[in-house]
Design a protein around this motif. Structure first.
Motif, PDB file in Angstrom:
ATOM      1  N   ILE A 172       0.907  -1.353  -0.260  1.00 18.63           N
ATOM      2  CA  ILE A 172       0.161   0.057  -0.109  1.00 18.63           C
ATOM      3  C   ILE A 172       0.987   0.931   0.347  1.00 18.63           C
ATOM      4  O   ILE A 172       1.723   1.656   0.417  1.00 18.63           O
ATOM      5  CB  ILE A 172      -0.418  -0.087   0.983  1.00 18.63           C
ATOM      6  CG1 ILE A 172      -1.817  -1.024   1.248  1.00 18.63           C
ATOM      7  CG2 ILE A 172      -1.866   1.124   1.119  1.00 18.63           C
ATOM      8  CD1 ILE A 172      -2.919  -1.115   0.504  1.00 18.63           C
ATOM      9  N   LEU A 173       0.431   1.754  -1.123  1.00 17.63           N
ATOM     10  CA  LEU A 173       1.453   3.532  -1.013  1.00 17.63           C
ATOM     11  C   LEU A 173       0.846   4.708   0.458  1.00 17.63           C
ATOM     12  O   LEU A 173      -0.442   4.839   0.826  1.00 17.63           O
ATOM     13  CB  LEU A 173       1.008   4.278  -2.460  1.00 17.63           C
ATOM     14  CG  LEU A 173       1.819   5.635  -2.523  1.00 17.63           C
ATOM     15  CD1 LEU A 173       3.797   5.345  -2.306  1.00 17.63           C
ATOM     16  CD2 LEU A 173       1.548   6.356  -3.490  1.00 17.63           C
ATOM     17  N   LEU A 174       2.229   4.648   1.219  1.00 19.32           N
ATOM     18  CA  LEU A 174       1.992   5.790   1.982  1.00 19.32           C
ATOM     19  C   LEU A 174       2.463   6.984   1.853  1.00 19.32           C
ATOM     20  O   LEU A 174       3.725   6.740   1.710  1.00 19.32           O
ATOM     21  CB  LEU A 174       2.270   5.417   3.417  1.00 19.32           C
ATOM     22  CG  LEU A 174       0.963   4.131   3.854  1.00 19.32           C
ATOM     23  CD1 LEU A 174       1.399   3.038   5.861  1.00 19.32           C
ATOM     24  CD2 LEU A 174      -0.632   3.442   4.093  1.00 19.32           C
ATOM     25  N   VAL A 175       1.781   8.058   2.716  1.00 20.41           N
ATOM     26  CA  VAL A 175       2.653   9.653   2.471  1.00 20.41           C
ATOM     27  C   VAL A 175       2.657   9.756   4.126  1.00 20.41           C
ATOM     28  O   VAL A 175       2.967   9.373   4.976  1.00 20.41           O
ATOM     29  CB  VAL A 175       1.651  10.450   1.724  1.00 20.41           C
ATOM     30  CG1 VAL A 175       1.929   9.830   0.160  1.00 20.41           C
ATOM     31  CG2 VAL A 175       0.757  10.886   1.898  1.00 20.41           C
ATOM     32  N   GLN A 176       4.228  10.403   4.587  1.00 20.70           N
ATOM     33  CA  GLN A 176       4.581  11.147   5.674  1.00 20.70           C
ATOM     34  C   GLN A 176       4.563  12.301   5.503  1.00 20.70           C
ATOM     35  O   GLN A 176       5.194  13.142   4.554  1.00 20.70           O
ATOM     36  CB  GLN A 176       6.250  10.492   5.468  1.00 20.70           C
ATOM     37  CG  GLN A 176       6.306  10.826   7.384  1.00 20.70           C
ATOM     38  CD  GLN A 176       8.032  10.088   7.246  1.00 20.70           C
ATOM     39  OE1 GLN A 176       8.435  10.517   6.742  1.00 20.70           O
ATOM     40  NE2 GLN A 176       7.926   9.188   8.769  1.00 20.70           N
ATOM     41  N   GLU A 177       3.330  12.725   6.266  1.00 18.27           N
ATOM     42  CA  GLU A 177       3.576  14.359   6.701  1.00 18.27           C
ATOM     43  C   GLU A 177       2.465  14.676   8.451  1.00 18.27           C
ATOM     44  O   GLU A 177       2.535  13.543   9.034  1.00 18.27           O
ATOM     45  CB  GLU A 177       1.785  14.879   6.006  1.00 18.27           C
ATOM     46  CG  GLU A 177       0.955  14.657   5.795  1.00 18.27           C
ATOM     47  CD  GLU A 177      -0.242  14.143   4.655  1.00 18.27           C
ATOM     48  OE1 GLU A 177      -0.082  16.185   4.743  1.00 18.27           O
ATOM     49  OE2 GLU A 177      -0.573  13.788   4.519  1.00 18.27           O
ATOM     50  N   SER A 178       2.898  16.058   8.878  1.00 16.77           N
ATOM     51  CA  SER A 178       2.324  16.759   9.349  1.00 16.77           C
ATOM     52  C   SER A 178       0.716  16.011   9.716  1.00 16.77           C
ATOM     53  O   SER A 178       0.248  17.238   9.909  1.00 16.77           O
ATOM     54  CB  SER A 178       2.815  18.103  10.013  1.00 16.77           C
ATOM     55  OG  SER A 178       2.297  17.983  11.714  1.00 16.77           O
ATOM     56  N   LEU A 179       0.840  15.003  10.499  1.00 11.03           N
ATOM     57  CA  LEU A 179      -0.358  14.733  10.952  1.00 11.03           C
ATOM     58  C   LEU A 179      -1.260  14.252  12.824  1.00 11.03           C
ATOM     59  O   LEU A 179      -2.619  14.476  12.687  1.00 11.03           O
ATOM     60  CB  LEU A 179      -0.890  13.101  10.601  1.00 11.03           C
ATOM     61  CG  LEU A 179      -0.887  13.460   8.679  1.00 11.03           C
ATOM     62  CD1 LEU A 179      -1.099  12.031   8.287  1.00 11.03           C
ATOM     63  CD2 LEU A 179      -2.308  14.921   8.624  1.00 11.03           C
TER      64      LEU A 179
END
Length: 167
Positions: free
Chosen positions: A26-33
């Protein structure tokens, strides 16, 4: 209508989320969450702009956040309707995407990284999301605990997130 009866217009938020698979990944993105700005992993997606249809916003957001070009979604994974003090009546819809091309290369400054993870590793990373609203529908869908197209209704007040209904 009196002045007291007039309501101040509150912007409505519409979000699109993409589920892109590569085999068992699965494609994930990393960000300020995180609640305090922590950098966490989640599914790619973002806001629908005025004049955009959801599939158009999904294409734009996926390309910005991952560098990938996508085809039309093939099914609705889940829908969330969230009533919060900051964003009354926000709507988020997640879509499965079967057709995509290109290389993973985020072009959005808010995205720290984008990468494919095995489903088990992705579920561990998604489990770190501190918001039930962000975590439960995604994990429920990816584990099969919630059927495709499930609708999740949340009411969030302060730090209290309440799942009101799910069907």
């Amino acid at each position: 209508m009196t002045v007291e009866e007039l309501k101040t217009a509150v912007p409505r938020v519409q979000l699109v989320i993409g589920i892109i698979r590569r085999g068992n990944e699965i494609l994930l993105v990393q960000e300020s969450l995180g609640a305090n700005g922590e950098i966490l992993w989640s599914l790619p997606g973002g806001g629908v702009e005025d004049g955009e249809l959801m599939h158009e916003a999904l294409r734009r957001e996926i390309q910005e956040e991952t560098g990938l070009l996508i085809g039309d979604p093939v099914r609705t994974a889940f829908l969330m309707h969230i009533d919060s003090e900051q964003y009354p009546s926000a709507l988020a819809v997640a879509f499965e995407i079967d057709e995509w091309s290109g290389s993973v290369a985020p072009g959005d400054d808010d995205i720290k990284q984008a990468a494919f993870f095995t489903l088990s590793d992705a579920l561990k990373l998604l489990g770190e999301l501190d918001s039930a609203t962000q975590r439960e529908p995604i994990v429920g869908y990816l584990t099969g605990g919630a059927a495709p197209g499930t609708t999740w209704l949340y009411r969030n007040r302060g730090k209290v997130e309440t799942l009101v209904a799910r069907w």
